[in-house]
Design an enzyme around this catalytic site. Structure first.
Site, PDB file in Angstrom:
ATOM      1  N   GLY A   1      51.355  18.250  53.396  1.00  0.00           N
ATOM      2  CA  GLY A   1      52.370  17.464  54.080  1.00  0.00           C
ATOM      3  C   GLY A   1      52.714  16.154  53.381  1.00  0.00           C
ATOM      4  O   GLY A   1      53.376  15.295  53.968  1.00  0.00           O
TER       5      GLY A   1
ATOM      6  N   SER B   1      52.172  21.293  50.127  1.00  0.00           N
ATOM      7  CA  SER B   1      53.505  20.906  49.642  1.00  0.00           C
ATOM      8  C   SER B   1      54.145  21.962  48.737  1.00  0.00           C
ATOM      9  O   SER B   1      54.829  21.625  47.765  1.00  0.00           O
ATOM     10  CB  SER B   1      53.447  19.540  48.934  1.00  0.00           C
ATOM     11  OG  SER B   1      53.056  18.539  49.856  1.00  0.00           O
TER      12      SER B   1
ATOM     13  N   GLY C   1      55.370  22.785  55.921  1.00  0.00           N
ATOM     14  CA  GLY C   1      56.715  22.228  56.126  1.00  0.00           C
ATOM     15  C   GLY C   1      57.847  23.146  55.673  1.00  0.00           C
ATOM     16  O   GLY C   1      58.819  23.360  56.421  1.00  0.00           O
TER      17      GLY C   1
ATOM     18  N   ASN D   1      52.575  28.445  58.169  1.00  0.00           N
ATOM     19  CA  ASN D   1      51.899  27.714  59.239  1.00  0.00           C
ATOM     20  C   ASN D   1      52.901  26.774  59.902  1.00  0.00           C
ATOM     21  O   ASN D   1      53.256  25.745  59.332  1.00  0.00           O
ATOM     22  CB  ASN D   1      50.723  26.914  58.636  1.00  0.00           C
ATOM     23  CG  ASN D   1      50.015  26.055  59.669  1.00  0.00           C
ATOM     24  OD1 ASN D   1      50.230  26.209  60.870  1.00  0.00           O
ATOM     25  ND2 ASN D   1      49.170  25.147  59.207  1.00  0.00           N
TER      26      ASN D   1
ATOM     27  N   GLU E   1      43.506  24.433  49.960  1.00  0.00           N
ATOM     28  CA  GLU E   1      44.491  23.437  50.367  1.00  0.00           C
ATOM     29  C   GLU E   1      43.923  22.036  50.141  1.00  0.00           C
ATOM     30  O   GLU E   1      43.224  21.493  51.015  1.00  0.00           O
ATOM     31  CB  GLU E   1      44.821  23.607  51.848  1.00  0.00           C
ATOM     32  CG  GLU E   1      45.398  24.961  52.183  1.00  0.00           C
ATOM     33  CD  GLU E   1      46.250  24.900  53.440  1.00  0.00           C
ATOM     34  OE1 GLU E   1      47.445  25.164  53.337  1.00  0.00           O
ATOM     35  OE2 GLU E   1      45.722  24.546  54.499  1.00  0.00           O
TER      36      GLU E   1
ATOM     37  N   LYS F   1      52.467  25.023  62.505  1.00  0.00           N
ATOM     38  CA  LYS F   1      51.789  23.896  63.164  1.00  0.00           C
ATOM     39  C   LYS F   1      52.373  23.651  64.562  1.00  0.00           C
ATOM     40  O   LYS F   1      52.760  24.592  65.234  1.00  0.00           O
ATOM     41  CB  LYS F   1      51.892  22.637  62.301  1.00  0.00           C
ATOM     42  CG  LYS F   1      51.500  22.867  60.850  1.00  0.00           C
ATOM     43  CD  LYS F   1      51.278  21.589  60.104  1.00  0.00           C
ATOM     44  CE  LYS F   1      51.107  21.881  58.632  1.00  0.00           C
ATOM     45  NZ  LYS F   1      50.582  20.782  57.860  1.00  0.00           N
TER      46      LYS F   1
ATOM     47  N   GLU G   1      43.460  20.034  59.132  1.00  0.00           N
ATOM     48  CA  GLU G   1      43.837  19.246  60.323  1.00  0.00           C
ATOM     49  C   GLU G   1      42.861  19.489  61.469  1.00  0.00           C
ATOM     50  O   GLU G   1      42.614  18.598  62.277  1.00  0.00           O
ATOM     51  CB  GLU G   1      45.292  19.560  60.715  1.00  0.00           C
ATOM     52  CG  GLU G   1      46.262  18.941  59.719  1.00  0.00           C
ATOM     53  CD  GLU G   1      47.589  19.660  59.571  1.00  0.00           C
ATOM     54  OE1 GLU G   1      47.931  20.496  60.421  1.00  0.00           O
ATOM     55  OE2 GLU G   1      48.281  19.390  58.567  1.00  0.00           O
TER      56      GLU G   1
ATOM     57  N   HIS H   1      41.339  24.947  58.918  1.00  0.00           N
ATOM     58  CA  HIS H   1      42.441  24.127  58.407  1.00  0.00           C
ATOM     59  C   HIS H   1      42.023  22.659  58.411  1.00  0.00           C
ATOM     60  O   HIS H   1      41.358  22.194  59.333  1.00  0.00           O
ATOM     61  CB  HIS H   1      43.701  24.336  59.255  1.00  0.00           C
ATOM     62  CG  HIS H   1      44.928  23.755  58.603  1.00  0.00           C
ATOM     63  ND1 HIS H   1      45.205  22.419  58.634  1.00  0.00           N
ATOM     64  CD2 HIS H   1      45.911  24.338  57.873  1.00  0.00           C
ATOM     65  CE1 HIS H   1      46.328  22.196  57.958  1.00  0.00           C
ATOM     66  NE2 HIS H   1      46.774  23.344  57.489  1.00  0.00           N
TER      67      HIS H   1
HETATM   68  C1  PEP Z   1      49.498  23.584  55.666  1.00  0.00           C
HETATM   69  O1  PEP Z   1      49.613  23.037  56.740  1.00  0.00           O
HETATM   70  O2  PEP Z   1      48.687  24.499  55.558  1.00  0.00           O
HETATM   71  C2  PEP Z   1      50.334  23.137  54.545  1.00  0.00           C
HETATM   72  C3  PEP Z   1      50.074  23.617  53.361  1.00  0.00           C
HETATM   73  O3  PEP Z   1      51.327  22.237  54.822  1.00  0.00           O
HETATM   74  P1  PEP Z   1      52.493  21.733  53.818  1.00  0.00           P
HETATM   75  O4  PEP Z   1      53.052  22.942  53.126  1.00  0.00           O
HETATM   76  O5  PEP Z   1      53.486  21.068  54.706  1.00  0.00           O
HETATM   77  O6  PEP Z   1      51.857  20.786  52.844  1.00  0.00           O
END
Ligand code: PEP
Length: 249
Positions: free
Chosen positions: A172, A210, A232, A8, A166, A10, A98, A96
């Site tokens: 993040g 993460s 990320g 992803n 998640e 983003k 976000e 998601h």
């Molecule tokens: C995500 O945005 O789905 C995600 C898991 O981000 P990160 O790996 O940065 O925590």
């Protein structure tokens, strides 16, 4: 095949950077098999068409990070599931955290998005997860159940669905769920989708939050973790490739 990996991106990367990263992934994914190394890249909308061209003849597929239910309409700034599908995109993210947190997306809309996406032959990665206060109050399972039941209770094509667990507190933040926490949540999710009538053993359940080359292997070793949704660490080819190696060896 249950194993699945997703990136992803983003709202990151300029056009040249996105192209560069995708070139590197396409090159590496040449060594992988179509049927066993399914990987989805979710770039920003404006890179979707070029991305679809770049991954042609590769085990990579392209997904959209969001989509609006329907075909056409007076919805300034939105892009419909039908338009996304017509551009050769195969997947879409729904739910998601976000989108839930910053854009107020609630279950009724998420259900509409998911069903419309599938109607238009898009496969869906449906994301769920609890916040830190919810976990601290011991509500994790109740929240996961609610997010599953409210959106997946009717009309779902289980053959075109993956679920991403998640935990919001892990996205993040650099703090990942422990392998045991991930396994506990994934096994619970599998039991709930079985209650909803899904062929639960064949639904990919991905961990996201993460994920990094350093923690991926141990998390992927859990029996109910079928892959990952990487934020990320997917912006760097070497990190994402290392995570893929942790999944597939
Ligand atoms: C995500 O945005 O789905 C995600 C898991 O981000 P990160 O790996 O940065 O925590």
């Amino acid at each position: 095949m249950r194993h699945l990996l997703a990136a992803n991106w983003k709202m990151h990367l300029y056009p040249g950077q996105a192209r560069d990263l995708l070139y590197k992934l396409v090159k590496h994914w040449e060594t992988y098999q179509w049927d066993t190394h399914q990987t989805i890249i979710f770039p920003p909308y404006i890179y979707l068409r070029e991305a679809v061209e770049l991954v042609r003849n590769s085990p990579l597929s392209i997904g959209a990070q969001n989509g609006y239910p329907g075909e056409f309409g007076a919805f300034t700034g939105e892009i419909s599931m039908a338009q996304i599908a017509a551009c050769g995109v195969r997947w879409v993210l729904v739910g998601h955290s976000e989108r839930r947190q910053y854009f107020g997306e609630v279950s009724a809309l998420l259900q509409e998005k998911l069903l419309d996406a599938q109607r238009r032959n898009l496969s869906v990665v449906y994301c769920i997860g609890e916040t830190l206060p919810q976990r601290q109050r011991g509500e994790t399972f109740a929240i996961l159940r609610q997010q599953l039941v409210e959106v997946l209770s009717s009309g779902v094509d289980w053959t075109n669905l993956a679920i991403a667990y998640e935990p919001v507190w892990a996205i993040g933040t650099g703090v990942n769920a422990t392998p045991a926490q991930a396994q506990e949540a994934h096994s619970f999710i599998r039991s709930v989708v079985a209650e909803l009538g899904a062929p639960a053993d064949s639904i990919p359940i991905l961990y996201g939050g993460s994920l990094k080359p350093e923690n991926a292997r141990e998390i992927f070793q859990q029996p109910d973790v079928d892959g990952g949704l990487v934020g990320g660490a997917s912006l760097d080819a070497a990190s994402f490739i290392a995570i893929a190696s942790a999944l597939w060896g």
